[in-house]
Write a protein that holds these residues in place. Structure first.
Motif, short mmCIF file in Angstrom:
data_model
loop_
_atom_site.label_atom_id
_atom_site.label_comp_id
_atom_site.label_asym_id
_atom_site.label_seq_id
_atom_site.Cartn_x
_atom_site.Cartn_y
_atom_site.Cartn_z
N GLN A 171 0.83 -1.21 0.00
CA GLN A 171 0.00 0.00 0.00
C GLN A 171 0.86 1.26 0.00
O GLN A 171 0.66 2.17 -0.82
N LEU A 172 1.80 1.32 0.93
CA LEU A 172 2.63 2.53 1.03
C LEU A 172 3.56 2.66 -0.17
O LEU A 172 3.81 3.77 -0.64
N THR A 173 4.05 1.54 -0.67
CA THR A 173 4.91 1.58 -1.86
C THR A 173 4.14 2.15 -3.05
O THR A 173 4.66 2.99 -3.80
N MET A 174 2.90 1.70 -3.23
CA MET A 174 2.08 2.20 -4.32
C MET A 174 1.76 3.68 -4.15
O MET A 174 1.75 4.45 -5.12
N LEU A 175 1.52 4.09 -2.89
CA LEU A 175 1.26 5.51 -2.64
C LEU A 175 2.47 6.36 -3.01
O LEU A 175 2.35 7.39 -3.70
N LEU A 176 3.65 5.93 -2.58
CA LEU A 176 4.87 6.68 -2.86
C LEU A 176 5.21 6.70 -4.34
O LEU A 176 5.86 7.63 -4.82
N ASN A 177 4.75 5.66 -5.08
CA ASN A 177 4.99 5.61 -6.52
C ASN A 177 3.92 6.33 -7.32
O ASN A 177 3.95 6.32 -8.56
N GLY A 178 2.96 6.95 -6.63
CA GLY A 178 1.93 7.71 -7.32
C GLY A 178 0.80 6.89 -7.89
O GLY A 178 0.03 7.40 -8.72
N ARG A 179 0.66 5.63 -7.46
CA ARG A 179 -0.41 4.78 -7.97
C ARG A 179 -1.77 5.16 -7.38
O ARG A 179 -2.82 4.75 -7.90
N CYS A 180 -1.77 5.89 -6.30
CA CYS A 180 -3.02 6.31 -5.66
C CYS A 180 -2.79 7.65 -4.96
O CYS A 180 -1.65 8.09 -4.77
N ASP A 181 -3.89 8.29 -4.59
CA ASP A 181 -3.80 9.59 -3.91
C ASP A 181 -3.63 9.44 -2.41
O ASP A 181 -2.98 10.27 -1.76
N PHE A 182 -4.25 8.40 -1.86
CA PHE A 182 -4.17 8.14 -0.42
C PHE A 182 -3.95 6.65 -0.18
O PHE A 182 -4.31 5.81 -1.01
N ALA A 183 -3.41 6.34 0.99
CA ALA A 183 -3.42 4.97 1.52
C ALA A 183 -4.25 5.03 2.80
O ALA A 183 -4.10 5.95 3.60
N PHE A 184 -5.14 4.07 2.97
CA PHE A 184 -5.99 4.02 4.15
C PHE A 184 -5.49 2.87 5.01
O PHE A 184 -5.62 1.70 4.65
N MET A 185 -4.91 3.23 6.20
CA MET A 185 -4.16 2.22 6.94
C MET A 185 -4.30 2.36 8.44
O MET A 185 -4.53 3.45 8.97
#
Length: 254
Positions: A171-185
């Motif tokens: 989740q966080l890796t995808m967030l940092l790579n710009g795959r999503c706007d937010f991570a909900f964790m």
């Protein structure tokens, strides 16, 4: 002859007493599920020592020792673990009551601690506002198969895109790579990951949390007789600040 018989009887008693003590002292076994993917800082396997470590093993080991219970950790995924617990193949898992399919078939401890989910972002977030305003038209990185009560209405209306991943690390890796706007964790899991995997990355989280959940241990009903003592032990650990100390230790441990 009578004296000889008496001596033999004493010897026999002397032999059987240690055996009886050993039988009485034999530990009861308890199979506790270690989730895969693992969930630090709660429970995970240390790569170097291969021991199961984290907040939960640290807090519970004294109780199990006092009760002469020997814990055996069994690796499994979340779905199979819950089914195994219903069947009695395992004895306990880390599981909130509201996440289970058949809560009436299990016995739950009092919460070890409470956690909330937060929105994490690469950009600073407004300190005030509504969740609907933050997530509208956005993509959110989530865990596959997880149900997020706070977000479900927006997913169902397609106002918000759900981008599933296999773990919180992904989740966080995808967030940092710009795959999503937010991570909900989960706040504690996110703090552990940021400290251990992304120490140089700056992320921001929402001012308020959502979906407050008490972290509990779910037992097979055969362990119900031990629940009063177990819950009493948990309350003592909370009052003494032991749980908070272990949480801080594992989140910041390098």
């Amino acid at each position: 002859m009578k004296l000889l018989k008496a001596r033999v009887l004493v010897l026999l008693v002397g032999l059987f007493v240690p055996l009886a003590v050993q039988a009485a002292a034999k530990a009861t076994e308890l199979k506790f599920v270690l989730y895969f993917p693992q969930v630090p800082p709660y429970m995970y396997q240390d790569k170097e020592s291969e021991l199961v470590v984290g907040l939960v093993p640290e807090v519970l080991q004294d109780f199990f020792s006092q009760q002469n219970i020997q814990v055996q950790y069994v690796a499994d995924n979340r779905t199979r673990a819950e089914h195994s617990l219903y069947q009695g193949d395992v004895d306990a898992i880390l599981l909130a009551k509201e996440w289970t399919q058949h809560p009436d078939k299990l016995v739950f401890s009092e919460p070890l601690l409470e956690h909330k989910d937060f929105l994490f972002s690469r950009q600073p977030m407004a300190t005030a506002g509504q969740l609907a305003d933050w997530v509208k038209g956005k993509a959110i990185c989530t865990r596959q198969y997880y149900v997020y009560q706070a977000l479900e209405p927006f997913f169902q209306t397609n106002d918000t895109a759900r981008v599933d991943s296999s773990s919180e690390l992904t989740q966080l890796t995808m967030l940092l790579n710009g795959r999503c706007d937010f991570a909900f964790m989960n706040e504690h899991v996110a703090n552990w990951l940021l400290h251990h995997h992304f120490p140089e990355q700056q992320l921001y989280r929402s001012a308020s949390g959502f979906n407050p959940v008490g972290l509990t241990v779910a037992f097979h009903p055969r362990w119900k007789p031990q629940m009063a003592a177990f819950n009493r032990y948990l309350r003592e650990q909370q009052q003494q600040g032991v749980i908070a100390q272990w949480l801080k230790f594992y989140v910041t441990k390098s």
